[in-house]
Design a protein around this motif. Sequence first.
Motif, short mmCIF file in Angstrom:
data_model
loop_
_atom_site.label_atom_id
_atom_site.label_comp_id
_atom_site.label_asym_id
_atom_site.label_seq_id
_atom_site.Cartn_x
_atom_site.Cartn_y
_atom_site.Cartn_z
N GLN A 81 0.83 -1.21 0.00
CA GLN A 81 0.00 0.00 0.00
C GLN A 81 0.87 1.26 0.00
OE1 GLN A 81 -3.67 0.56 0.33
NE2 GLN A 81 -3.53 -1.41 -0.72
N HIS A 82 1.97 1.20 0.70
CA HIS A 82 2.89 2.33 0.74
C HIS A 82 3.49 2.59 -0.65
CE1 HIS A 82 7.05 4.00 1.60
NE2 HIS A 82 6.28 4.88 2.19
N TRP A 83 3.90 1.54 -1.33
CA TRP A 83 4.49 1.70 -2.66
C TRP A 83 3.47 2.24 -3.66
CZ3 TRP A 83 9.14 2.05 -4.55
CH2 TRP A 83 9.33 1.92 -5.92
N MET A 84 2.22 1.88 -3.48
CA MET A 84 1.16 2.33 -4.37
C MET A 84 1.04 3.85 -4.37
SD MET A 84 -2.75 0.90 -4.50
CE MET A 84 -2.19 -0.73 -4.06
N LEU A 85 1.33 4.48 -3.25
CA LEU A 85 1.28 5.95 -3.16
C LEU A 85 2.26 6.58 -4.14
CD1 LEU A 85 1.20 6.36 0.73
CD2 LEU A 85 -0.68 6.90 -0.83
N LEU A 86 3.46 6.01 -4.22
CA LEU A 86 4.49 6.56 -5.11
C LEU A 86 4.10 6.40 -6.57
CD1 LEU A 86 7.37 7.84 -5.12
CD2 LEU A 86 8.25 5.53 -5.41
N VAL A 87 3.59 5.22 -6.93
CA VAL A 87 3.18 4.97 -8.31
C VAL A 87 2.06 5.91 -8.70
CG1 VAL A 87 2.23 3.25 -9.90
CG2 VAL A 87 3.90 2.56 -8.17
N ALA A 88 1.07 6.07 -7.84
CA ALA A 88 -0.07 6.95 -8.15
C ALA A 88 0.38 8.39 -8.34
CB ALA A 88 -1.11 6.86 -7.04
N ALA A 89 1.31 8.86 -7.50
CA ALA A 89 1.78 10.24 -7.59
C ALA A 89 2.53 10.49 -8.89
CB ALA A 89 2.67 10.57 -6.39
N PHE A 90 3.41 9.57 -9.27
CA PHE A 90 4.17 9.74 -10.52
C PHE A 90 3.25 9.70 -11.73
CE2 PHE A 90 8.19 9.21 -8.30
CZ PHE A 90 9.02 10.01 -9.05
N GLN A 91 2.26 8.83 -11.72
CA GLN A 91 1.33 8.78 -12.85
C GLN A 91 0.54 10.08 -12.99
OE1 GLN A 91 -0.98 5.18 -12.53
NE2 GLN A 91 0.68 3.91 -13.34
N LEU A 92 0.23 10.72 -11.88
CA LEU A 92 -0.46 12.01 -11.93
C LEU A 92 0.44 13.10 -12.49
CD1 LEU A 92 -2.38 12.00 -8.52
CD2 LEU A 92 -3.39 11.82 -10.79
N LEU A 93 1.71 13.12 -12.07
CA LEU A 93 2.62 14.20 -12.45
C LEU A 93 3.26 13.98 -13.82
CD1 LEU A 93 4.42 14.87 -9.05
CD2 LEU A 93 2.44 16.03 -10.02
N LEU A 94 2.96 12.84 -14.47
CA LEU A 94 3.49 12.57 -15.80
C LEU A 94 2.41 12.64 -16.88
CD1 LEU A 94 5.96 9.64 -15.04
CD2 LEU A 94 6.58 11.87 -15.97
N GLN A 95 1.23 13.14 -16.54
CA GLN A 95 0.15 13.23 -17.52
C GLN A 95 0.48 14.26 -18.60
OE1 GLN A 95 -4.04 12.92 -15.56
NE2 GLN A 95 -2.71 13.90 -14.06
N ASP A 96 -0.20 14.15 -19.74
CA ASP A 96 -0.04 15.14 -20.81
C ASP A 96 -0.39 16.53 -20.32
OD1 ASP A 96 0.75 13.37 -22.83
OD2 ASP A 96 -1.31 12.77 -23.19
N ILE A 139 -1.84 18.36 -16.73
CA ILE A 139 -2.08 18.08 -15.31
C ILE A 139 -2.92 19.19 -14.70
CG2 ILE A 139 -0.98 17.48 -13.13
CD1 ILE A 139 1.61 17.03 -14.70
N PRO A 140 -4.15 18.93 -14.31
CA PRO A 140 -4.94 19.94 -13.59
C PRO A 140 -4.30 20.27 -12.24
CG PRO A 140 -6.31 18.09 -14.34
CD PRO A 140 -4.89 17.67 -14.50
N GLU A 141 -4.55 21.46 -11.77
CA GLU A 141 -4.01 21.88 -10.48
C GLU A 141 -4.47 20.94 -9.37
OE1 GLU A 141 -1.80 23.90 -7.80
OE2 GLU A 141 -1.87 24.46 -9.93
N SER A 142 -5.70 20.44 -9.48
CA SER A 142 -6.22 19.52 -8.46
C SER A 142 -5.39 18.25 -8.39
CB SER A 142 -7.68 19.18 -8.76
OG SER A 142 -7.81 18.60 -10.04
N ASP A 143 -4.88 17.76 -9.54
CA ASP A 143 -4.05 16.55 -9.53
C ASP A 143 -2.67 16.84 -8.96
OD1 ASP A 143 -6.04 15.03 -10.56
OD2 ASP A 143 -5.19 14.77 -12.55
N VAL A 144 -2.17 18.06 -9.16
CA VAL A 144 -0.88 18.44 -8.56
C VAL A 144 -1.00 18.43 -7.04
CG1 VAL A 144 0.87 20.24 -8.37
CG2 VAL A 144 -0.23 19.82 -10.57
N ILE A 145 -2.09 18.98 -6.54
CA ILE A 145 -2.33 19.00 -5.08
C ILE A 145 -2.47 17.57 -4.55
CG2 ILE A 145 -3.94 19.75 -3.30
CD1 ILE A 145 -4.57 22.18 -5.10
N LYS A 146 -3.20 16.74 -5.29
CA LYS A 146 -3.39 15.34 -4.87
C LYS A 146 -2.06 14.60 -4.84
CE LYS A 146 -6.82 13.10 -6.75
NZ LYS A 146 -7.60 12.29 -7.75
N ALA A 147 -1.24 14.79 -5.89
CA ALA A 147 0.06 14.12 -5.94
C ALA A 147 0.96 14.59 -4.80
CB ALA A 147 0.73 14.39 -7.28
#
Length: 625
Positions: A356-371, A373-381
Amino acid sequence: MKCTICNGESHKFFQIPLADQIRNLFENHGLADLIDKYNADRSNLDLSNSYADLLDGSEFKRAHVDGQYNSDLMGHTDGISVSVSSNVSLWPLEWVIAQLPPTLRFNYVLVNGVWLDESKPYMNTMMKPFTRELEDLRENGVQWTHPRTQGVHTTYVTAPCFCADAPARAQLQNILSHGGKYSCHICEQKMKKLPPPPVVPGEKKKARRRVYTFEEREVLRTAQRMEDQGSEARRTQIETGRNLKPVKGVKGPTELSKIPGCDRSTAFFPDYMHLILCLLKEFMTLWFEKDGPWSLKEYRDAINESLKKISVPDFVTRIPRSTEDFGKWKANEFRSFLLFFPLIILSKYMKVDYFQHWMLLVAAFQLLLQDCIPESDVIKANLLLRVFCRTFAVLYKHDYYTYYMHQLCHLALTVQRHGPLHCNSAFMFESFNGTLAKLIHGTKNQGKELVNNIRIAFGVEAVRARVLYCSAANKPLTAEFRNEITHFNFGEEDMKLLHSLKAPLKAYYRAVIRRETFTCSLYTRQKKRNNFTVCYNSLLSNNNFGEIKYFCKSSDSKQIALVKRFDIDHCRTFFHHESGVVIKNIIPIKPSAVTEVIALDAILCKVIRVENFVCLRPNKYEYNL
């Protein structure tokens, strides 16, 4: 050739005027047309409160001078080994133009200067001629004549940011390197010394290591404070006559402060290529070489066997290798491992808390590597990364909370200042540096040879890139079939699906669609590549997944593909229990008996098949995953 800086011959330094290169691009390579087209494309997008490119970052908006063809540059420098048998290293200073589209930007790398010597350059000395040149380009600009309209234009240039690895960043900023007490180039957090390691009889006493601790809030550096700290460090050194003692990690002034539009405190960012390279090495060392509740040593053979079975598409440049060799992995192998493979493979072996801990890192990188990135996704990441860092010291030993772990806390800020991570990474710079090293063939006058070859290669590459870009923009969608399947017998079920097409029918192994080559599942010549698992649209729904059985063409030239569809198994979707964040780019699938006939333009992209999952690329720009 003597050094143009110190007039000495102990090292060799070569400068290529930036103004001449920019003028050449505008007058001979259609740079104005490319910028106009990219601006027109961006004007059709809704980019309010989102980040799609370097130009959307706050640093580029702050430094940009209004004007149709004014340009903002991102710089890069790093050491390159010329050859295995030589001690000579190559340090090029390179720039890319932010106003060019991301797909073309790295085809127009401007090589401003080259340091060629056995020793590393002292950055403050090396940068002096470039800062003077950039000052002139900001004040007086570059005059050029438009090749179509014959109008005379002046382009003013700024250089607000620099992409570099941790050692080069420290030299350019003139601060302590990444093992120092105040080594972070973004904030003023202090590293703490670990207790001294136990003394082993007969072995050399080991030095005490420094590590970071997680803090909810950091004091960010400012340019004025860094100048004051550097002045204080120099003044103390002069007054006491002792060795230089940095103040909050700052050792003194830097030449970069003289570049117009360049803020010393915000010009640098944690480049995600070097970040994941070092971070993933640390994690894999923990998992496969250290003892602890996180250890996966007993499952290493099974994990290696799972990696060996993965067949990747051709946009993944390197086939997955055994974890036995992770010390030799390239950065793009670590990137693929981070984004796609661990969640699927390690879910069977890793303890729930660590998974579960590792999943946080994967989810954050996938958000910050989008074509885009909405500001809301930056805050979430940012929240995900901070939870990841906060929890790390609980699950793993605090001794492993290194400089690179601390840099994760600044990734969201990097996107806000400099755009999505795929736009400001060093991946393409490093690829270009490999090309530079190949331009040196002899052992004498290597600098002269390199400079001459750079000019030739740059001209050829610029022409080729422009031709491809313009033809891709103007050329209608066409597909080309290759490798006809001779003596092919259509099955009864397939004939029912194809009854509307006129006979005779021809089947094919491969098709080139939008400059990408797709294969069918019958094509056996590619054993280590899977170019037939795709995402496609059908008449009933969009974003389906399946395997191409074969391509088909009727006598009236109608081009189609038969696809065996997968069903999505939503019950196996990866999600973080506490936050509820879903990993959207890794989709669980299960076999289906449905076969669909689709037009070739309904095929959207290739996907990565890993066991009973398909993985989507986070963005369309990074092809060297």
